[in-house]
Design a protein around this motif. Structure first.
Motif, PDB file in Angstrom:
ATOM      1  N   ASP A  57       8.899  19.439   3.922  1.00 46.64           N
ATOM      2  CA  ASP A  57       8.336  19.368   2.890  1.00 46.64           C
ATOM      3  C   ASP A  57       8.730  18.304   1.799  1.00 46.64           C
ATOM      4  O   ASP A  57       7.981  17.336   1.220  1.00 46.64           O
ATOM      5  CB  ASP A  57       8.337  20.871   1.965  1.00 46.64           C
ATOM      6  N   LEU A  58      10.199  18.240   1.668  1.00 47.14           N
ATOM      7  CA  LEU A  58      10.586  17.236   0.909  1.00 47.14           C
ATOM      8  C   LEU A  58      10.450  15.619   1.329  1.00 47.14           C
ATOM      9  O   LEU A  58       9.946  14.950   0.648  1.00 47.14           O
ATOM     10  CB  LEU A  58      12.097  17.243   0.654  1.00 47.14           C
ATOM     11  N   ILE A  59      10.390  15.499   2.646  1.00 45.50           N
ATOM     12  CA  ILE A  59      10.166  14.200   3.485  1.00 45.50           C
ATOM     13  C   ILE A  59       8.530  13.976   3.070  1.00 45.50           C
ATOM     14  O   ILE A  59       8.267  12.805   2.823  1.00 45.50           O
ATOM     15  CB  ILE A  59      10.440  14.436   4.534  1.00 45.50           C
ATOM     16  N   LYS A  60       7.676  14.926   3.345  1.00 52.92           N
ATOM     17  CA  LYS A  60       6.221  14.680   3.069  1.00 52.92           C
ATOM     18  C   LYS A  60       6.077  14.211   1.908  1.00 52.92           C
ATOM     19  O   LYS A  60       5.232  13.441   1.222  1.00 52.92           O
ATOM     20  CB  LYS A  60       5.571  15.776   3.589  1.00 52.92           C
ATOM     21  N   ASN A  61       6.590  15.290   0.778  1.00 56.99           N
ATOM     22  CA  ASN A  61       6.356  14.767  -0.669  1.00 56.99           C
ATOM     23  C   ASN A  61       7.156  13.423  -0.943  1.00 56.99           C
ATOM     24  O   ASN A  61       6.396  12.991  -1.924  1.00 56.99           O
ATOM     25  CB  ASN A  61       6.877  15.908  -1.324  1.00 56.99           C
ATOM     26  N   ASN A  62       8.131  13.170  -0.298  1.00 57.40           N
ATOM     27  CA  ASN A  62       8.781  11.718  -0.727  1.00 57.40           C
ATOM     28  C   ASN A  62       7.617  10.557  -0.387  1.00 57.40           C
ATOM     29  O   ASN A  62       7.685   9.617  -1.080  1.00 57.40           O
ATOM     30  CB  ASN A  62       9.998  11.592   0.204  1.00 57.40           C
ATOM     31  N   LEU A  63       7.108  10.688   0.552  1.00 57.55           N
ATOM     32  CA  LEU A  63       6.343   9.781   1.339  1.00 57.55           C
ATOM     33  C   LEU A  63       5.019   9.727   0.604  1.00 57.55           C
ATOM     34  O   LEU A  63       4.332   8.679  -0.101  1.00 57.55           O
ATOM     35  CB  LEU A  63       5.746   9.971   2.998  1.00 57.55           C
ATOM     36  N   THR A  64       4.222  10.851   0.267  1.00 62.31           N
ATOM     37  CA  THR A  64       3.239  10.739  -0.582  1.00 62.31           C
ATOM     38  C   THR A  64       3.180  10.434  -2.009  1.00 62.31           C
ATOM     39  O   THR A  64       2.385  10.049  -2.661  1.00 62.31           O
ATOM     40  CB  THR A  64       2.235  11.886  -0.434  1.00 62.31           C
ATOM     41  N   SER A  65       4.696  10.222  -2.404  1.00 61.27           N
ATOM     42  CA  SER A  65       4.879   9.813  -3.776  1.00 61.27           C
ATOM     43  C   SER A  65       5.147   8.394  -4.210  1.00 61.27           C
ATOM     44  O   SER A  65       5.548   7.758  -5.101  1.00 61.27           O
ATOM     45  CB  SER A  65       5.759  10.684  -4.451  1.00 61.27           C
ATOM     46  N   ARG A  66       5.339   7.827  -3.005  1.00 59.98           N
ATOM     47  CA  ARG A  66       5.730   6.420  -2.815  1.00 59.98           C
ATOM     48  C   ARG A  66       4.723   5.495  -2.232  1.00 59.98           C
ATOM     49  O   ARG A  66       4.023   5.696  -1.307  1.00 59.98           O
ATOM     50  CB  ARG A  66       7.173   6.181  -2.527  1.00 59.98           C
ATOM     51  N   TYR A  67       4.705   4.308  -2.555  1.00 57.44           N
ATOM     52  CA  TYR A  67       3.913   2.983  -2.023  1.00 57.44           C
ATOM     53  C   TYR A  67       4.618   1.960  -1.544  1.00 57.44           C
ATOM     54  O   TYR A  67       4.002   0.751  -1.080  1.00 57.44           O
ATOM     55  CB  TYR A  67       2.767   2.842  -3.052  1.00 57.44           C
ATOM     56  N   ASP A  68       5.866   2.000  -1.200  1.00 51.16           N
ATOM     57  CA  ASP A  68       6.543   0.978  -0.663  1.00 51.16           C
ATOM     58  C   ASP A  68       6.752   0.911   0.775  1.00 51.16           C
ATOM     59  O   ASP A  68       7.344   0.150   1.396  1.00 51.16           O
ATOM     60  CB  ASP A  68       7.988   0.886  -1.429  1.00 51.16           C
ATOM     61  N   HIS A  69       6.079   2.154   1.559  1.00 50.79           N
ATOM     62  CA  HIS A  69       6.290   2.103   2.802  1.00 50.79           C
ATOM     63  C   HIS A  69       7.593   2.103   3.598  1.00 50.79           C
ATOM     64  O   HIS A  69       7.877   1.222   4.189  1.00 50.79           O
ATOM     65  CB  HIS A  69       5.389   0.943   3.729  1.00 50.79           C
ATOM     66  N   PRO A  70       8.222   3.176   3.097  1.00 49.65           N
ATOM     67  CA  PRO A  70       9.854   3.170   3.334  1.00 49.65           C
ATOM     68  C   PRO A  70      10.061   3.088   4.821  1.00 49.65           C
ATOM     69  O   PRO A  70       9.358   3.578   5.719  1.00 49.65           O
ATOM     70  CB  PRO A  70      10.149   4.472   2.745  1.00 49.65           C
ATOM     71  N   THR A  71      11.293   2.664   5.437  1.00 46.30           N
ATOM     72  CA  THR A  71      11.863   2.995   6.622  1.00 46.30           C
ATOM     73  C   THR A  71      12.621   4.375   6.510  1.00 46.30           C
ATOM     74  O   THR A  71      12.703   5.097   5.752  1.00 46.30           O
ATOM     75  CB  THR A  71      12.846   1.855   7.007  1.00 46.30           C
TER      76      THR A  71
END
Length: 126
Positions: A9-23
């Protein structure tokens, strides 16, 4: 049905809250602020799971590291050929599939298109 986890859940929320396309490494360092005991392996496994479930997109951009996008709606990406920054391009979908299908014996079900160039930060340097 796979059971939910705090880490996922934390990882999914992290991805949906950012737009820098992280590694995966970028996600790991970000998640560690909230969950210090999480391992990089756990982040990788959960990112792979999210991609397999359609809750994230994997972006393989040439020789660079795999990046992830939590925004799964159809959209295009711009990649800076100088610094590697990735940004979303929100525009109507191209009609490239219907054109390509005229030259293909198979059934085209989608496409991935990346645009390359210099980002707004790198452009003034050239």
């Amino acid at each position: 049905m796979t059971k939910r986890s705090i880490q996922r859940d934390l990882i999914k929320n992290n991805l949906t809250s950012r737009y820098d396309h992280p590694t995966a490494d970028m996600v790991y360092h970000s998640i560690r602020q909230k969950l210090p005991n999480i391992s990089l392996g756990t982040v990788y496994r959960n990112l792979r799971f999210l991609v397999e479930q359609g809750d994230a997109v994997s972006l393989k951009l040439g020789d660079g590291p795999e990046r992830f996008d939590g925004h799964v709606h159809p959209h295009y990406h711009f990649i800076c050929s100088q610094c590697g920054a990735v940004e979303d391009i929100e525009m109507d979908e191209l009609s490239i599939c219907s054109q390509a299908s005229k030259h293909c014996s198979g059934e085209i079900q989608g496409h991935i298109t990346y645009f390359y160039g210099l980002c707004k930060d790198c452009k003034p340097k050239h």
